[in-house]
Design an enzyme around this catalytic site. Structure first.
Site, PDB file in Angstrom:
ATOM      1  N   GLU A 161      -0.352  19.221  20.514  1.00 26.17           N
ATOM      2  CA  GLU A 161      -0.335  18.252  19.893  1.00 26.17           C
ATOM      3  C   GLU A 161       1.071  17.879  19.423  1.00 26.17           C
ATOM      4  O   GLU A 161       1.544  17.180  19.221  1.00 26.17           O
ATOM      5  CB  GLU A 161      -0.990  18.577  18.191  1.00 26.17           C
ATOM      6  N   ASP A 196       4.797   0.025  -8.150  1.00 27.58           N
ATOM      7  CA  ASP A 196       5.480  -1.567  -8.471  1.00 27.58           C
ATOM      8  C   ASP A 196       7.254  -1.202  -8.372  1.00 27.58           C
ATOM      9  O   ASP A 196       7.315  -0.733  -8.514  1.00 27.58           O
ATOM     10  CB  ASP A 196       5.015  -1.436  -9.968  1.00 27.58           C
TER      11      ASP A 196
END
Ligand code: GLA
Length: 725
Positions: free
Chosen positions: A611, A531
């Site tokens: 990777e 928030d």
């Protein structure tokens, strides 16, 4: 001047670049709402209509005017007991037990800058950018005065609202309901858009037609919650991403909230947001004031895209603070999904070394480094380093991590205590439990009573002792909801939930002031406290515990309605994903995490050389695009809850660069091609894609779209880095 006042008619008009907000104190002193929407000139008191309506009462002082009822008129801040039977914004109980209150206009003041709220986060801006209008209302016989605060950021089309409730009488008052904003719009036919979810699946988007009957969301959990985000949008039925009216309320608060919308009996619509009524019973002694946290409002006549950009710009530049508001956020590697509780000093040093080799900037030591914390059943509250586990003092580890060229971050959960802890044994009264000691447990832990300053101070001291050892980043977690609201601090029980949040903010403000270089990332089981209140103290928040790229696309899509990309904590994790088992390529995971602060949540030792090479490239791509992503305009290009392709783009403020991202969500035989229409480019211009030097006319990209390649398999990632030719 953003605020215009017609003193004679007592009409107040707030003008921003694209919107107008208007209200009027009428002849009876009632503060009535006139208009909120796309910019409009002139006065709109003609919108008020007066008819004799049965069962809509008339205030005592209007005499025989049976056509005057607050049950029908649009109001700015409705109160209980005025004959308005719709949802009130304010309910205050007097010492005599009466809860009615009839606020009438007293006057106004104008000021430069945004209003500051004591102990609470609020949108900030200097006097050159912002103005404040304060409208004073009072019910003198009840001893209640209310200041309605309107902060205006005209350039961003933002208006903030909050209220200060004062006891001007001689006896105690009790605040039972206090909202920050109430908005009465003429007419019905609105849709309401809300953001619901659960742990690991936050901020799903729900759009529903609003009808008669209240639509209401909120949280009784003591925090804003995974369940509903404190963000609510009202829109015309036809409104889309790019066209139509919509307006939003977003709460700058991290505790319980209420937000609602309702079409009333005469087909007007009321939208509201503010504190949860749940367990609010706040005593106000004569002379005392109670501040209702702030709501950010914006409106758009051009659909949800503009609405979101207004909120994003406001939160990014006028809510987030400190060094990291504008600074490039470090690429981090977090130990949680890399090794959970299973680490020692050696493992952490190996993580640091491997992370450095990939180009990571910051190693975050997550849960498990303190007290007897070998699992999540114990030791919260004991913020002392487990030197046996770490193989020596924390300073040595930090020194070694720094020596790898990395910054060092650490996890805390300051508001919690485990029953199995030294802290609980010493201060059992610091935990929120029922009077007989009974407690609801969540993740086998209790919540500390942050409504007591001595509890906040005690944990602050422990935290500061660790941060002082050279910590560069702190992850502030919060892993359960409050259930047992009972303080042993001697203050009124009706204050606990509100004062708790003041205690939390006080702690965070101290950290912010005393450690200006510390980057704090908020977290609450992922995005359970995502928030604007938290973002005032922590410029980024871990968006979800769910790191699956495909779920994340939807979570980040919902989040983007109210919050900037710079606030969204997003990491690449290992596959199969540890929350849902899905396998996606590193390319998809990287692209999705790039729409956030970016980092990794895996053990590099388990990666193949290919990777690792791909990750090095990913980090270099992210760093090249980092300022475009953090500072550019963000556009949602498709709806990943409905469309076969998820697509979004970032466009630099000057329109010279764009990064277009797409992930296919479905795979079918003989599929049609998806064309994604880009937005925000310079009309008439030509853009070149960096990877293959192919040129595209901006108008083609914006009107006809960009074809997404058809390839075998779902979850394929595509990226176009476009530069103006
Ligand atoms: C919460 C957080 C995670 C991790 C764990 C540690 O679930 O959201 O990221 O920090 O706690 O216990």
């Amino acid at each position: 001047m953003a605020v215009g006042v017609n003193g004679k008619k007592r009409i107040f008009t707030i003008r921003t670049k694209q919107t107008t907000y208007q209200m009027m104190a009428d002849a009876h002193g009632a503060l009535l709402h006139l208009y909120y929407g796309p910019r409009a000139e002139g006065e709109m008191d003609y919108l008020l209509t007066y008819y004799d309506r049965g069962f809509s009462g008339n205030p005592g002082d209007v005499g025989n005017e049976r056509s005057y009822s607050l049950d029908v008129l649009p109001q700015e801040y409705p109160q209980t007991g005025t004959g308005d039977y719709r949802s009130p914004a304010l309910t205050v109980e007097g010492a005599d037990g009466y809860t009615g209150c009839d606020l009438r206009y007293q006057g106004y003041t104008l000021g430069k800058g945004m209003p500051a709220l004591p102990g609470l986060p609020a949108v900030y801006a200097d006097g050159a950018e912002a103005e404040t209008l304060t409208v004073r209302l009072a019910d003198e016989s009840r001893g209640i005065a209310v200041d309605l605060l309107y902060g205006v950021l005209p350039g961003l089309d933002i208006i903030t609202r909050s209220a200060v409730i004062r006891n001007t009488g001689t006896e105690e008052l009790r605040v039972k309901k206090a909202l920050a904003a109430s908005l009465d719009l003429h007419g019905d036919r609105y849709d309401v858009i809300s953001f619901y979810g659960r742990h690991g699946m936050e901020r799903n988007v729900q759009r529903a037609p609003l009808g008669h009957g209240e639509f209401r969301i909120g949280s009784r959990r003591g925090t804003s919650s995974h369940e509903y985000n404190p963000l609510l949008i009202l829109a015309d039925r036809e409104t889309t991403e790019t066209a139509g009216f919509c307006c939003a309320m977003e709460f700058v608060y991290s505790g319980g909230f209420n937000a609602s919308a309702e079409t009333d009996q005469y087909n007007s619509t009321r939208m509201q947001m503010g504190l949860a009524e749940h367990l609010l019973d706040y005593p106000l002694a004569p002379g005392e004031a109670f501040t209702v946290p702030q709501v950010i409002m914006t409106a758009s006549g051009d659909g949800f895209g503009t609405l979101s950009q207004n909120l994003m710009d406001c939160v990014r530049s006028h809510v987030c603070r400190g060094k990291y508001r504008d600074a490039l956020r470090p690429v981090l590697l977090n130990s949680w999904e890399a090794c959970y509780f299973d680490f020692n000093g050696e493992k952490l040093r190996e993580l640091a070394k491997n992370a450095a080799g990939l180009g990571v900037d910051l190693l975050v030591l997550d849960d498990g480094w303190f007290g007897s914390r070998c699992d999540d059943n114990r030791a919260l509250g004991d913020w002392t380093v487990n030197e046996t586990k770490l193989g020596g003092p924390l300073t040595d580890l930090i020194r070694d991590v720094h020596a790898e060229g990395l910054k060092f971050g650490i996890w805390f959960e300051p508001e919690m205590v485990s029953e199995e802890s030294l802290l609980f044994r010493t201060h059992p009264d610091w935990a929120l439990t029922a009077p007989d000691g009974r407690a609801v447990r969540g993740r086998n832990q209790l919540v500390l009573d942050f409504s007591r300053p001595e509890v906040v101070d005690g944990i602050y001291e422990q935290t500061a002792r660790i941060v002082d050892q050279g910590v560069d980043y702190l992850k502030w977690d919060y892993n359960r909801s409050i259930a047992d609201v009972f303080t042993r601090g001697g203050h009124d029980q009706g204050r606990v939930l509100y004062d708790y949040i003041l205690g939390l903010y006080c702690f965070l403000e101290r950290l912010h002031t005393e450690y200006p270089d510390l980057l704090i990332e908020g977290c609450s089981g992922g995005g359970g406290r995502f928030d604007a209140g938290m973002l005032y103290y922590t410029p980024q928040i871990w968006c979800s515990d769910n790191t699956d790229a495909i779920d994340r696309i939807r979570i980040q899509y919902g989040t983007s309605f109210g919050y900037p990309v710079s606030a969204v904590g997003a990491h690449v994790s290992a596959v199969p994903n540890e929350q849902c088992g899905r396998v996606t390529s590193l390319a998809v995971r990287g692209l999705v995490a790039m729409a956030g602060t970016f980092g990794y949540e895996l053990d590099p030792a388990r990666l193949t050389e290919e990777e690792k090479a791909e990750i090095r490239q990913q980090i270099s791509d992210r760093n090249r695009c980092a300022s475009l992503i953090a500072e550019g305009r963000y556009f949602r290009l498709t709806d990943p809850f409905r469309d076969p392709v998820a697509a979004w783009c970032f466009v630099s403020r000057d329109g010279t660069q764009a990064l277009v991202c797409a992930v296919t969500l479905e795979a079918h035989c003989n599929s049609p091609v998806s064309y994604i229409r880009i937005r925000g480019l310079q009309e008439g211009a030509v853009y070149e894609n960096a990877a293959d030097s192919r040129r595209y006319p901006a108008d083609g990209l914006m009107n006809a779209g960009l074809p997404v390649p058809l390839e075998m398999g779902e979850y394929r990632a595509y990226r176009w880095e476009l530069h103006l030719v």
